[in-house]
Design a protein around this motif. Sequence first.
Motif, PDB file in Angstrom:
ATOM      1  N   PHE A 189       0.829  -1.211   0.000  1.00 12.58           N
ATOM      2  CA  PHE A 189       0.000   0.000   0.000  1.00 12.58           C
ATOM      3  C   PHE A 189       0.861   1.258   0.000  1.00 12.58           C
ATOM      4  O   PHE A 189       2.059   1.206   0.231  1.00 12.58           O
ATOM      5  CB  PHE A 189      -0.909   0.002   1.233  1.00 12.58           C
ATOM      6  N   TYR A 220       0.277   3.589   2.181  1.00  8.26           N
ATOM      7  CA  TYR A 220       0.263   4.097   3.549  1.00  8.26           C
ATOM      8  C   TYR A 220       1.322   3.314   4.323  1.00  8.26           C
ATOM      9  O   TYR A 220       1.308   2.097   4.343  1.00  8.26           O
ATOM     10  CB  TYR A 220      -1.087   3.950   4.242  1.00  8.26           C
ATOM     11  N   ARG A 227     -19.951 -11.092   4.951  1.00  8.89           N
ATOM     12  CA  ARG A 227     -18.729 -10.898   4.166  1.00  8.89           C
ATOM     13  C   ARG A 227     -19.034 -10.372   2.772  1.00  8.89           C
ATOM     14  O   ARG A 227     -18.490 -10.815   1.772  1.00  8.89           O
ATOM     15  CB  ARG A 227     -17.923 -12.201   4.092  1.00  8.89           C
ATOM     16  N   GLY A 238      -8.162  -5.135   8.768  1.00  7.72           N
ATOM     17  CA  GLY A 238      -6.998  -5.029   7.897  1.00  7.72           C
ATOM     18  C   GLY A 238      -7.395  -5.363   6.476  1.00  7.72           C
ATOM     19  O   GLY A 238      -8.556  -5.635   6.222  1.00  7.72           O
ATOM     20  N   PRO A 239      -6.494  -5.354   5.528  1.00  2.00           N
ATOM     21  CA  PRO A 239      -5.061  -5.097   5.638  1.00  2.00           C
ATOM     22  C   PRO A 239      -4.663  -3.640   5.476  1.00  2.00           C
ATOM     23  O   PRO A 239      -3.488  -3.329   5.623  1.00  2.00           O
ATOM     24  CB  PRO A 239      -4.507  -5.913   4.478  1.00  2.00           C
ATOM     25  N   SER A 240      -5.603  -2.745   5.162  1.00  2.00           N
ATOM     26  CA  SER A 240      -5.171  -1.369   4.906  1.00  2.00           C
ATOM     27  C   SER A 240      -5.385  -0.462   6.115  1.00  2.00           C
ATOM     28  O   SER A 240      -4.581   0.417   6.373  1.00  2.00           O
ATOM     29  CB  SER A 240      -5.894  -0.821   3.675  1.00  2.00           C
ATOM     30  N   HIS A 241      -6.481  -0.654   6.823  1.00  2.00           N
ATOM     31  CA  HIS A 241      -6.738   0.172   7.995  1.00  2.00           C
ATOM     32  C   HIS A 241      -7.014  -0.730   9.189  1.00  2.00           C
ATOM     33  O   HIS A 241      -7.698  -1.727   9.064  1.00  2.00           O
ATOM     34  CB  HIS A 241      -7.952   1.070   7.777  1.00  2.00           C
ATOM     35  N   ILE A 297     -18.579 -11.076  -6.733  1.00  2.00           N
ATOM     36  CA  ILE A 297     -18.124 -12.427  -6.386  1.00  2.00           C
ATOM     37  C   ILE A 297     -18.537 -12.783  -4.957  1.00  2.00           C
ATOM     38  O   ILE A 297     -18.925 -13.910  -4.663  1.00  2.00           O
ATOM     39  CB  ILE A 297     -16.598 -12.523  -6.531  1.00  2.00           C
ATOM     40  N   VAL A 319      -8.943  -9.105   5.983  1.00  2.00           N
ATOM     41  CA  VAL A 319     -10.398  -9.285   5.996  1.00  2.00           C
ATOM     42  C   VAL A 319     -10.795 -10.650   5.436  1.00  2.00           C
ATOM     43  O   VAL A 319     -11.748 -11.266   5.906  1.00  2.00           O
ATOM     44  CB  VAL A 319     -11.079  -8.123   5.243  1.00  2.00           C
ATOM     45  N   GLU A 320     -10.063 -11.143   4.463  1.00  2.00           N
ATOM     46  CA  GLU A 320     -10.490 -12.390   3.828  1.00  2.00           C
ATOM     47  C   GLU A 320      -9.663 -13.587   4.284  1.00  2.00           C
ATOM     48  O   GLU A 320     -10.179 -14.662   4.527  1.00  2.00           O
ATOM     49  CB  GLU A 320     -10.393 -12.224   2.304  1.00  2.00           C
ATOM     50  N   TYR A 346     -12.610  -3.653  -0.486  1.00  2.00           N
ATOM     51  CA  TYR A 346     -12.370  -3.174   0.876  1.00  2.00           C
ATOM     52  C   TYR A 346     -10.875  -3.077   1.162  1.00  2.00           C
ATOM     53  O   TYR A 346     -10.423  -2.140   1.824  1.00  2.00           O
ATOM     54  CB  TYR A 346     -13.052  -4.123   1.868  1.00  2.00           C
ATOM     55  N   GLU A 347     -10.116  -4.025   0.643  1.00  2.00           N
ATOM     56  CA  GLU A 347      -8.671  -4.032   0.881  1.00  2.00           C
ATOM     57  C   GLU A 347      -7.999  -2.789   0.319  1.00  2.00           C
ATOM     58  O   GLU A 347      -7.125  -2.219   0.951  1.00  2.00           O
ATOM     59  CB  GLU A 347      -8.030  -5.257   0.208  1.00  2.00           C
ATOM     60  N   VAL A 348      -8.398  -2.397  -0.893  1.00  2.00           N
ATOM     61  CA  VAL A 348      -7.660  -1.333  -1.570  1.00  2.00           C
ATOM     62  C   VAL A 348      -8.209   0.059  -1.275  1.00  2.00           C
ATOM     63  O   VAL A 348      -7.579   1.048  -1.631  1.00  2.00           O
ATOM     64  CB  VAL A 348      -7.638  -1.558  -3.106  1.00  2.00           C
ATOM     65  N   CYS A 349      -9.360   0.157  -0.611  1.00  2.00           N
ATOM     66  CA  CYS A 349      -9.995   1.469  -0.402  1.00  2.00           C
ATOM     67  C   CYS A 349      -9.158   2.339   0.536  1.00  2.00           C
ATOM     68  O   CYS A 349      -8.786   1.913   1.622  1.00  2.00           O
ATOM     69  CB  CYS A 349     -11.390   1.290   0.171  1.00  2.00           C
ATOM     70  N   PRO A 350      -8.817   3.558   0.115  1.00  2.00           N
ATOM     71  CA  PRO A 350      -7.983   4.420   0.960  1.00  2.00           C
ATOM     72  C   PRO A 350      -8.766   5.135   2.058  1.00  2.00           C
ATOM     73  O   PRO A 350      -8.166   5.663   2.983  1.00  2.00           O
ATOM     74  CB  PRO A 350      -7.416   5.425  -0.042  1.00  2.00           C
ATOM     75  N   ILE A 351     -10.087   5.189   1.945  1.00  2.00           N
ATOM     76  CA  ILE A 351     -10.900   5.911   2.924  1.00  2.00           C
ATOM     77  C   ILE A 351     -11.475   4.889   3.898  1.00  2.00           C
ATOM     78  O   ILE A 351     -12.249   4.023   3.488  1.00  2.00           O
ATOM     79  CB  ILE A 351     -12.055   6.669   2.237  1.00  2.00           C
ATOM     80  N   SER A 352     -11.112   5.000   5.164  1.00  2.00           N
ATOM     81  CA  SER A 352     -11.653   4.018   6.103  1.00  2.00           C
ATOM     82  C   SER A 352     -13.115   4.358   6.361  1.00  2.00           C
ATOM     83  O   SER A 352     -13.456   5.479   6.719  1.00  2.00           O
ATOM     84  CB  SER A 352     -10.857   4.028   7.398  1.00  2.00           C
ATOM     85  N   HIS A 364      -8.815 -14.930  -5.825  1.00  2.00           N
ATOM     86  CA  HIS A 364     -10.034 -14.584  -5.099  1.00  2.00           C
ATOM     87  C   HIS A 364     -11.240 -15.327  -5.657  1.00  2.00           C
ATOM     88  O   HIS A 364     -12.153 -15.679  -4.922  1.00  2.00           O
ATOM     89  CB  HIS A 364     -10.263 -13.080  -5.151  1.00  2.00           C
ATOM     90  N   VAL A 377      -0.684  -4.436  -4.232  1.00  2.00           N
ATOM     91  CA  VAL A 377      -2.065  -4.884  -4.449  1.00  2.00           C
ATOM     92  C   VAL A 377      -2.569  -4.356  -5.783  1.00  2.00           C
ATOM     93  O   VAL A 377      -2.013  -3.427  -6.351  1.00  2.00           O
ATOM     94  CB  VAL A 377      -3.012  -4.415  -3.318  1.00  2.00           C
ATOM     95  N   PRO A 391     -17.124  -4.331   5.304  1.00  2.00           N
ATOM     96  CA  PRO A 391     -17.654  -5.683   5.139  1.00  2.00           C
ATOM     97  C   PRO A 391     -18.813  -5.917   6.119  1.00  2.00           C
ATOM     98  O   PRO A 391     -18.708  -5.558   7.293  1.00  2.00           O
ATOM     99  CB  PRO A 391     -16.456  -6.571   5.475  1.00  2.00           C
ATOM    100  N   GLY A 395     -19.212 -14.756   0.054  1.00  2.00           N
ATOM    101  CA  GLY A 395     -17.935 -14.382   0.698  1.00  2.00           C
ATOM    102  C   GLY A 395     -16.775 -14.919  -0.098  1.00  2.00           C
ATOM    103  O   GLY A 395     -16.936 -15.792  -0.945  1.00  2.00           O
ATOM    104  N   GLY A 396     -15.616 -14.373   0.171  1.00  2.00           N
ATOM    105  CA  GLY A 396     -14.427 -14.872  -0.514  1.00  2.00           C
ATOM    106  C   GLY A 396     -13.766 -13.859  -1.401  1.00  2.00           C
ATOM    107  O   GLY A 396     -12.882 -14.203  -2.157  1.00  2.00           O
ATOM    108  N   CYS A 397     -14.172 -12.595  -1.299  1.00  2.00           N
ATOM    109  CA  CYS A 397     -13.460 -11.615  -2.132  1.00  2.00           C
ATOM    110  C   CYS A 397     -13.069 -10.383  -1.319  1.00  2.00           C
ATOM    111  O   CYS A 397     -12.039 -10.372  -0.695  1.00  2.00           O
ATOM    112  CB  CYS A 397     -14.304 -11.243  -3.339  1.00  2.00           C
ATOM    113  N   LEU A 398     -13.890  -9.360  -1.310  1.00  2.00           N
ATOM    114  CA  LEU A 398     -13.637  -8.110  -0.567  1.00  2.00           C
ATOM    115  C   LEU A 398     -12.328  -7.415  -0.951  1.00  2.00           C
ATOM    116  O   LEU A 398     -11.703  -6.772  -0.119  1.00  2.00           O
ATOM    117  CB  LEU A 398     -13.666  -8.383   0.946  1.00  2.00           C
ATOM    118  N   VAL A 399     -11.915  -7.571  -2.209  1.00  2.00           N
ATOM    119  CA  VAL A 399     -10.724  -6.868  -2.677  1.00  2.00           C
ATOM    120  C   VAL A 399     -10.961  -5.359  -2.625  1.00  2.00           C
ATOM    121  O   VAL A 399     -10.052  -4.587  -2.317  1.00  2.00           O
ATOM    122  CB  VAL A 399     -10.373  -7.319  -4.110  1.00  2.00           C
TER     123      VAL A 399
END
Lengths: 315, 181
Positions: A85, A87, B143, A244-247, B116, A188-189, B128-134, A212, A119, B139, B122-126
Motif C-alpha cells: 500500500f 500508507y 462478508r 486489515g489489511p489497509s486500515h 463475487i 479481511v479475507e 475493501y482491501e484497496v480502499c484508501p478511505i476508512s 479470489h 495490491v 464488510p 464471501g471470498g473476495c472483498l478486494v
Amino acid sequence: MRSHLNRVIAFTGLDILASFLLPFRGKVLKPKRRLRKPIEPKVVIVKSPQRNVELMVREALDCLGDLGGIVCSDSTVLIKPNVGFSYVEANTNPKVVEAVVKVVKEHSPRRIVIAESSVRGSDTTYNFMVTGLYDIARKYSVEIVDLKKTKDVVTVETFGSKLKTVRVYKLAYEADVIISVSKLKRHVEAGVTISLKNMMGTLPDSEKGRFHLLGLHQCIVDLNTVLKPDLAVIDALDVMTVTGPSHGEMVKANMVIVSKDPVAADTIAALELFKLEGIDSPLNELYKIEHIIKAGELGLGEANPEKIEVLVKTI
Amino acid sequence: MFSSIISKFIQYRNVVRPPGALIENVFLKLCTKCGLCIEACGIAGTGTLEKCSIFHGLEKRGTPRVNPLKAPCEIIKGRCEDSPPCVKACPTGALQLVDSSFVKLGSVEWYRDRCIAVIKGGGCLVCYEVCPISGAIKPTRDRIPEFNTELCIGCGRCVNACPANPKALKLTSKGAKRIQY
C-alpha cells in the motif's frame, strides 16, 4: 457485449483455431524449488522496548542458527517485503528490511534483489518511494525491482489441489533463496496476512484476481508449494489488529519473529496477534485461519503450536 | 432493448472529471482540449486520464476524463497527493488546485448480481482491501461489501481492482464536488 462476441467467435470457427494456437502460447515449467524435508519447527521471538531493530534481527537470526546454511555465495536471494500500500503503517517497517539486507549482505551472495508487486491497482514504484526502500537499496547497493514493470511471467506447476498451474514473475521463480519480510496484520479475507500470504506479492495482477475467484485460502497454500520462503522474518513492531489489511488499530508490540519454517512462524505470530487483540481463546481463532492449518496438513511446515519450539528473548 | 440503449447513452454522458475541475459548463468553456493534463498524468501520475470520445457528447469530445479501468486516480493517499500533475499542467485554469478535503470525483456504483462475494457467499472483498478511505467500504457480517457513497471520493481504486468479469463496480460522477466559478 461479451456474450455476443463469444457467439461471433464460435460461429466463425476462431475458437477452434485458438485451441490449436493456445498450447504454444507458453510452456508450463516444473517447480524449481522442490518441497524440502521438514525443517525443525523453531521460532524465535525477540522483544525490545527500545526498538533497536538491527540488534533484534541479528539476535533472532543468531538464535536460529547460522544463515550460511540458507544463503550461499552463488545464490540469488530474493527479499520479499510487504509493500502493498501507499500508507506506511500498512507496510513492512523499512528498518526491518534494512537489517535483513545488512545481515544477508555479510554472507556475500551473488545477487540480492528486493522485489514486490503491490495490491491490484496500486503503483509499486511509488510505494517503494514512500516506504523509503529505494534509499535502503541505494545505501547497500542491492537491486530493487518493481515486479509489475518487469512483465516477465512464467507458468509453473504446483503440488496443490486447487491450482494446477500458477503464473508467477520469473524473478521470483528463479531465485534460489526467498526471504519473506512480512508485516503482522489482520486481513479481511485470509484472517491474517503474514509470511504465507506475503508470497502473493510475486504474482501478476490477473493471477491475484483468479485467487479470489477460486478461493483464497487453498490458493495461498498451493502457491506456497512452489514458492515457499526459506526464511520468514515477521515485523511485529507495530501490529495492525481488528481490521486489515489497509486500515486497523495499530498496537505497539515491539517484536520481531523469525523462523526457517514459515508455517510455524505464521502460527506463532497469529497467536501473538490474537493475544494482542485480547481474544479469550487464541487457539480456536487460529483454527479459523484455514491457510495456515491447510499448509500444516500438506506438510509445508508445522502448524501445531504444541510441537513448535518457541524461544522468547528480551533485549 | 431501447431502454438499455438510452441508459447506456446516459452513462456515457456521465463523465468523471479529474480532481479540481470547475463546474461543468464553465469547465467546458475553459478547457481547450489541449491534452496536457492527460500527458502529465501519464508521465508523473498514474495514467488514468484519457480523452472523451464522441460518444460522451459532441461538446465533451477531447476533454479529459478519469478511466478507472486503466488506473485509479491517486489524489488521496497516493502519488498525486501533494502536487497533482494534471492540475499543474492545465494552462487555462479549468482544473484548479483544491484542498484534499474537498476532493470528490464521484462515487462508485455496485452491481450486486455481478459481485463475487454475493455469488459465492464471501471470498473476495478486494474492494475493501484497496480502499484508501476508512469507512467508505465496510464488510458486513455475511462478508459482503457495503458502500457508503457519501464518504466515497471516487478514486476508482476498487473499480480497478475488482476481479469480477464483468466488473461489479462502476465509477459515476454522482455526488461529485465541483468548484463553483
